[in-house]
Design an enzyme around this catalytic site. Structure first.
Site, PDB file in Angstrom:
ATOM      1  N   HIS A 461       0.876  -1.200  -0.424  1.00 24.00           N
ATOM      2  CA  HIS A 461      -0.386  -0.419  -0.243  1.00 24.00           C
ATOM      3  C   HIS A 461       1.139   1.028   0.027  1.00 24.00           C
ATOM      4  O   HIS A 461       0.786   2.511  -1.079  1.00 24.00           O
ATOM      5  CB  HIS A 461      -0.801  -0.281   1.143  1.00 24.00           C
ATOM      6  CG  HIS A 461      -1.251   0.824   1.424  1.00 24.00           C
ATOM      7  ND1 HIS A 461      -3.386   1.285   1.042  1.00 24.00           N
ATOM      8  CD2 HIS A 461      -1.423   2.815   2.040  1.00 24.00           C
ATOM      9  CE1 HIS A 461      -3.657   2.235   1.360  1.00 24.00           C
ATOM     10  NE2 HIS A 461      -2.560   2.828   1.547  1.00 24.00           N
ATOM     11  N   GLU A 462       1.983   1.277   1.049  1.00 26.98           N
ATOM     12  CA  GLU A 462       2.889   2.144   0.874  1.00 26.98           C
ATOM     13  C   GLU A 462       3.359   3.015  -0.226  1.00 26.98           C
ATOM     14  O   GLU A 462       4.494   3.541  -0.806  1.00 26.98           O
ATOM     15  CB  GLU A 462       3.137   2.511   1.954  1.00 26.98           C
ATOM     16  CG  GLU A 462       2.774   2.572   3.553  1.00 26.98           C
ATOM     17  CD  GLU A 462       1.587   4.182   3.617  1.00 26.98           C
ATOM     18  OE1 GLU A 462       1.960   4.703   2.681  1.00 26.98           O
ATOM     19  OE2 GLU A 462       0.905   3.236   4.411  1.00 26.98           O
TER      20      GLU A 462
END
Length: 670
Positions: A461-462
């Site tokens: 995600h990051e």
């Protein structure tokens, strides 16, 4: 004497010289940078030349660079490696920066120049990106009160200054509560805990100077403890501490801060002519109105709650069979859900975790970026702010693209959660500059470090946010990278999570920490089959938080936010054994600043798009379809905020999505 924050950075990639910067450098550097920025703004506002895009808008784009450099370094270390000196500086800086911001937006001659350009916009022969930058500058000044005067203007300045102080205090109180609690475990308390958790607890104890294992309020420790500990008394003790953050009374209690913040936000919106802060905040987002947000959330809430209610009955029955004649409680859910997952999917996280090594998951994220976008990652030795950090140069076809920094491990000096930020954003004006992007996570240390599946998803995600920064290809920094609508910014990050679940990715990179063997096919199939397991719980805890956030900012502000929270949860029928993902006193998304205020829903708004976007890959040639990857980069990742978010998505997909793909992806479709 020179100040390393203000000197020219003659370092590799012109990165901040962390090895030469001390905490004593920040305050004088900030004062000098603020003074320079004021001089630059005054020069733009006071020039006798008629306003032009170059001498006004581009001049604004070129101003404040020294201030940006100082703040990028300071807020990186203040969030990821805090100490008492940095916390004191945060408290000192907040009102100074709020005062500077208010001063800029109060420059009537400057606003007059921008307004004149806005009125002449059709005759200025601007590029599409320039027209967008002008619109955003004009709107930004209006939304910060540039059209106010007299007592209203003074009150707006006071509100913004106080909100900055409150946001800083909220964050520091939360960090203090998280750093100040730990539960020491004796040998008998380790019963039932998997080896990876025991190792992580011992490492946390060693970091705290203790001989034995401890559980802290780091999510990478407390969540697996709640999953695996058969000791209901210890689970309750840990859960109570986790949910009491910011609500323990005394100097670190955040409840009064939340109430004052909501009152000031409502007053700010009223001064600007809006019915509520939610109306003000959502005007610039894709959703546009509170009604549209509520409609989306309730479309998801109804099937999610129905699934959670069904799951609660199953888990309660399991608990009763264990001889516990009590209602299923929030500290029971994860434990019995994990047992159920092992029974129904024959999937044990303790069996899975050795295949999810941190280093191999980083390699997987890089490899997917290489196949999709041709990016290559080479480790580089740079002076960084903490020994845990590591850096890579990102290139494509041999040309420099970005510097990527990873700071992955939990520590007491780091605020909880995970985030991505750009220490320097991509731009071509006033000079060409490549981005310096950082991912910060809170994974448990180990040798090797092992991730849960949720941890691995967080890493992807990051890194999706990082790609949005690294692949940005715009002229002006104000629309670079993640400078987009809040309910669009999560699209690249949530979309990238899908590549973790691509079978060939797991088959290649999910290798056993001890043997190096790839994940067995049966285990891989079980992982993918269980992808939507317990999704009722996960969706309910999230949507409840989003609905409470929205209710806080509609209409009159609540005198008692905790009462409003309770009323909202009762209204939607919150299951008794599930709590909000972020209760009010620890809801940093909403109260540490106004970035996600009225906007916590945005993860789900973006998820509607990410489910549809990944489906477009599957409908084409598969997860690594080159034409879809090119479209994703060209229409979304490279464009930043240089065009309207809805227009960007339409250009990528050809239509806007409905909620159906999201419900299907979460296993909640009828």
């Amino acid at each position: 004497m020179t100040n390393p924050l203000l000197d020219e950075w003659n370092t590799p990639f012109a990165i901040a010289p962390f090895n030469r910067i001390s905490d004593d450098d920040f305050a004088p550097a900030l004062d000098a940078a603020l003074a320079l920025a004021r001089t630059e703004i005054s020069a733009i506002a006071d020039t006798a030349e008629p306003p032009s895009f170059a001498n006004t808008i581009e001049a604004l784009e070129a101003s404040g660079k020294a201030l940006d450099r100082v703040l990028s370094v300071f807020y990186t270390v203040a969030g990821a490696d805090s100490n008492p000196a940095r916390q004191a500086l945060q408290r000192e800086f907040a009102p100074k920066l709020a005062a500077y911001s208010s001063w800029v937006y109060a420059q009537k001659p400057l606003f007059a120049r921008i307004a004149a350009l806005w009125d002449q916009r059709d005759d200025l022969d601007l590029t599409d990106e320039q027209a967008r930058v002008l619109m955003l500058a004009h709107r930004n000044f209006l939304r910060h009160g540039a059209a106010l005067s007299g007592a209203q203007e003074a009150r707006m300045q006071a509100i913004m200054s106080r909100l900055a102080e409150l946001g800083t205090a909220f964050t520091q109180n939360l960090l203090a509560d998280e750093a100040g609690w730990r539960m020491e475990l004796v040998e008998n308390d380790l019963e039932g805990l998997p080896d990876f958790l025991i190792r992580a607890a011992r490492a946390a104890g060693a970091e705290a100077g203790l001989e034995g294992p401890v559980i802290t309020l780091s999510r990478s420790l407390i969540v697996p403890f709640l999953q695996f500990s058969p000791r209901r008394d210890l689970r309750k003790q840990a859960f109570d501490a986790w949910t009491a953050r910011g609500a323990n009374g005394g100097a670190t209690d955040n409840r009064a801060i939340a109430a004052e913040t909501l009152a000031l936000r409502a007053e700010r919106a009223e001064l600007l002519g809006y019915d509520s802060f939610a109306d003000f905040k959502l005007e610039t987002e894709m959703a546009k109105t509170p009604a549209a947000v509520r409609d989306l959330l309730m479309q998801v809430w109804v099937p999610a709650k129905a699934q959670a209610d069904r799951d609660a009955r199953v888990l309660a029955d399991m608990m009763h069979k264990d001889g516990i004649n009590d209602d299923l409680a929030p500290w029971d859910w994860r434990y019995y859900a994990e047992k159920r997952r092992q029974e129904e999917h024959d999937l044990d996280e303790a069996e899975l975790k050795p295949y999810l090594q941190l280093d191999r998951m980083i390699e997987a994220a890089f490899a997917c970026a290489n196949r999709l976008f041709g990016l290559e990652f080479k480790p580089v030795d740079l002076p960084l702010y903490h020994p845990d950090c590591r850096a890579w140069e990102v290139t494509r076809d041999g040309a420099h693209v970005a510097v990527f920094i990873g700071d992955y491990f939990a520590r007491a000096s780091k605020r909880s959660g995970a985030w991505c930020s750009a220490m320097r954003s991509q731009a071509k004006f006033p000079v060409r500059q490549g981005p310096v992007v950082i991912n910060v996570c809170n994974f448990a240390k180990g040798a090797p470090a092992l991730l849960s599946y949720d941890d691995a998803r967080t890493l992807f995600h990051e890194f999706g946010h990082a790609l949005h920064q690294m692949l940005s290809d715009v002229t002006y920094e104000s629309v670079s990278g993640t400078s987009v609508a809040r309910d669009f910014v999560e699209l690249p990050s949530q979309l990238y999570e899908h590549w973790l679940e691509v079978p060939e990715v797991l088959a290649e990179f999910a290798t056993h920490a001890d043997t190096g063997a790839p994940m067995p096919q049966k285990l891989l199939e079980k992982v993918l089959a269980a992808a939507t397991f317990d999704m009722g719980f996960q969706t309910v805890e999230y949507v409840a938080s989003a609905l409470v956030d929205l209710s806080f900012h509609e209409g009159a502000p609540p005198a008692d936010p905790m009462q409003r929270q309770a009323e909202m949860l009762a209204q939607i029928g919150m299951p008794a054994a599930i709590t909000m993902r972020h209760a009010t006193p620890q809801f940093a998304h909403v109260f540490s600043g106004d970035g996600y205020s009225s906007g916590y829903y945005s993860y789900m708004w973006s998820e509607v798009m990410d489910a549809d976007a990944f489906a477009s890959f599957e409908e084409a040639g598969g997860a690594f379809d080159p034409s879809r990857a090119r479209a994703l980069e060209h229409h979304i990742l490279s464009r930043g905020g240089s065009a309207d978010a809805e227009a960007l998505y339409l250009a990528f997909r050809g239509r806007l999505p409905g909620v159906e793909a999201l419900l299907k992806g979460r296993g909640l479709a009828a």
